[in-house]
Scaffold this active site. Structure first.
Site, short mmCIF file in Angstrom:
data_model
loop_
_atom_site.label_atom_id
_atom_site.label_comp_id
_atom_site.label_asym_id
_atom_site.label_seq_id
_atom_site.Cartn_x
_atom_site.Cartn_y
_atom_site.Cartn_z
N CYS A 275 54.96 20.05 119.02
CA CYS A 275 54.81 19.30 117.87
C CYS A 275 55.86 18.30 117.98
CB CYS A 275 55.14 20.35 116.62
SG CYS A 275 54.03 21.33 116.28
N CYS B 264 52.97 5.48 114.50
CA CYS B 264 53.07 5.89 113.29
C CYS B 264 53.80 5.13 112.20
CB CYS B 264 53.46 7.38 113.11
SG CYS B 264 53.15 8.28 111.51
N CYS C 115 59.60 9.25 110.45
CA CYS C 115 60.35 10.53 110.14
C CYS C 115 61.49 10.72 111.32
CB CYS C 115 59.27 11.71 110.15
SG CYS C 115 58.14 11.45 109.24
N GLU D 159 48.05 10.38 122.88
CA GLU D 159 47.85 11.62 123.16
C GLU D 159 47.21 12.66 122.46
OE1 GLU D 159 52.01 11.74 125.90
OE2 GLU D 159 52.10 12.21 124.03
N CYS E 270 44.42 19.04 118.96
CA CYS E 270 45.47 18.34 118.21
C CYS E 270 45.12 17.02 118.27
CB CYS E 270 46.86 18.58 118.40
SG CYS E 270 47.92 17.75 117.38
N CYS F 75 60.85 13.13 114.64
CA CYS F 75 59.52 13.06 115.16
C CYS F 75 59.63 11.60 116.42
CB CYS F 75 58.40 12.77 114.29
SG CYS F 75 56.84 12.80 115.10
N1 SAH Z 1 51.83 12.41 110.07
C1 SAH Z 1 51.18 13.78 109.80
C2 SAH Z 1 50.57 14.11 111.17
C3 SAH Z 1 51.56 14.42 112.20
S1 SAH Z 1 51.76 16.27 112.22
C4 SAH Z 1 52.38 14.65 109.22
O1 SAH Z 1 53.38 14.33 109.17
O2 SAH Z 1 52.04 15.65 108.80
C5 SAH Z 1 52.90 16.46 113.19
C6 SAH Z 1 53.74 18.02 112.81
O3 SAH Z 1 54.46 18.11 113.75
C7 SAH Z 1 54.08 17.98 111.40
O4 SAH Z 1 54.29 19.00 110.77
C8 SAH Z 1 55.75 17.45 111.92
O5 SAH Z 1 56.17 17.50 111.06
C9 SAH Z 1 55.70 18.29 113.12
N2 SAH Z 1 56.62 17.68 113.88
C10 SAH Z 1 57.22 16.51 114.08
N3 SAH Z 1 58.20 16.17 115.17
C11 SAH Z 1 58.59 17.43 115.31
C12 SAH Z 1 59.55 18.17 116.37
N4 SAH Z 1 60.36 17.37 116.89
N5 SAH Z 1 59.68 19.27 116.19
C13 SAH Z 1 58.88 20.26 115.76
N6 SAH Z 1 57.64 19.76 114.96
C14 SAH Z 1 57.70 18.33 114.61
#
Ligand code: SAH
Length: 344
Positions: A337, A110, A114, A90, A103, A117
């Site tokens: 995000c 991945c 996390c 996406e 984006c 996420c």
């Molecule tokens: N792997 C990289 C790139 C992905 S960025 C990283 O971790 O930075 C994705 C962004 O969205 C990151 O800042 C991540 O922490 C944020 N993100 C992921 N899940 C989210 C959620 N459920 N709500 C808000 N932000 C989120």
């Protein structure tokens, strides 16, 4: 299978042109046709039939197929791309004043896993090729040109979609080179941001090889123990070590490091967390993005109360750290995000 043309940086293309004794202008003309004009058809520029036939024979000029498009009420657009091997990723266009930030995804799934996420739940399927990264940009641009003519202006690129960009270093670096190239997309170096969960092997190379591109660190907690719970690779690459590498990045006057901080209700949204974060970043050239947690189907955390978010920012303001509360765009189509997931 033919190699994708979009896997070639300008330097790669110049090498191919040199090896085949084509006119040296061929590289520039082809880059111009495919990246400035964003054409996918055979180049109609001033280039010999002989060299054109070579490229037609040896290279593939197709782009990732747009499988679905979701348009949010706030004009955010989410694309689901179908890749040649049927994997899906996406990409999101985020609007501001009839212009857009894009984006991009860097991997299918991945490996970082996390806990907050949606993408992490899929695990890592594979890395994207440079052509699949650049292809997301070109297709989104072409979609705008057709569907929102006059609005095909994508001014910022953020690697904040699916995947950990520094875990797919070579392909991401080459995509950045194409975006930056004056013969390619000609995007300013300050307009590209690569976001990382703190993957040190990639970070090391980044600071040495391409430090002018902006870096964002997904920080989420200044406490190692809490960060371990959110970002499992913190156990292997702890925050204090990550920061020593980030501190080595040579920044010019206009540059800063962005620190992203997801605020999760009753987990890391307390003034005490803000205080510790402020102390950690006060002397670093920092810019903080506060992101209220976005829920997704089955998520275990909840979004913070807005007054808590405001209070958190006030604590950081006292440290004189520029802080932005990031609005949630596109959440009605799961484009915000952390809501990207392409397992269906
Ligand atoms: N792997 C990289 C790139 C992905 S960025 C990283 O971790 O930075 C994705 C962004 O969205 C990151 O800042 C991540 O922490 C944020 N993100 C992921 N899940 C989210 C959620 N459920 N709500 C808000 N932000 C989120």
């Amino acid at each position: 299978m033919k190699q994708s043309f979009y896997d070639l940086s300008f330097a790669d293309l110049e090498r191919v042109v040199g090896e085949n004794d084509f006119n040296s202008s061929v590289a520039r003309i082809l880059f111009n046709w495919h990246y400035k004009k964003k054409e996918t058809t055979l180049c109609k520029g001033d280039i010999s039939r002989h060299s054109l036939a070579f490229f037609e024979r040896n290279y593939d000029f197709s782009l990732p197929e747009i499988d679905k498009v979701y348009e949010s009420k706030d004009r955010t657009v989410k694309f689901l791309f179908k890749l040649k091997d049927s994997h899906k990723v996406e990409t999101v266009l985020i609007p501001f004043n009839n212009k857009y930030s894009i984006c991009l995804s860097s991997q299918v799934g991945c490996a970082m896993n996390c806990s907050f996420c949606f993408t992490g739940e899929q695990g890592l399927k594979r890395n994207l090729a440079t052509s699949e990264i650049v292809g997301q940009f070109l297709q989104a641009w072409r979609w705008l040109a057709t569907n929102r003519p006059g609005e095909e202006r994508i001014l910022n690129i953020v690697f904040m979609g699916q995947g950990e960009p520094l875990h797919n270093f070579d392909a991401v670096k080459k995509a950045c080179e194409i975006f930056l190239s004056q013969y390619g997309c000609s995007i300013g170096v300050q307009k590209i941001t690569v976001s990382t969960a703190g993957y040190i092997p990639g970070l090391k190379r980044w600071s040495e090889e391409i430090p002018r591109v902006n870096l964002a660190l997904s920080l989420h907690s200044p406490f190692e123990e809490k960060r371990n719970q959110l970002i499992p690779i913190n156990k292997k690459y702890p925050l204090d070590e990550v920061l020593t590498y980030i501190d080595k990045i040579p920044l010019n006057k206009k540059q800063f490091i962005t620190y992203e901080y997801i605020l999760i209700k009753d987990f890391n949204d307390d003034p005490a967390d803000a205080e510790k974060l402020g102390r950690l970043l006060a002397d670093r050239c920092a810019y903080i993005n506060l992101i209220p947690f976005n829920a997704f189907p089955g998520s275990r955390y909840t979004s913070p109360d807005m007054d808590k978010v405001e209070k958190f920012k006030e604590v950081l303001d006292a440290f004189k750290i520029p802080t932005l509360i990031r609005g949630t765009k596109g959440d009605d189509v799961l484009a915000a995000c952390g809501q990207l997931n392409s397992s269906n």
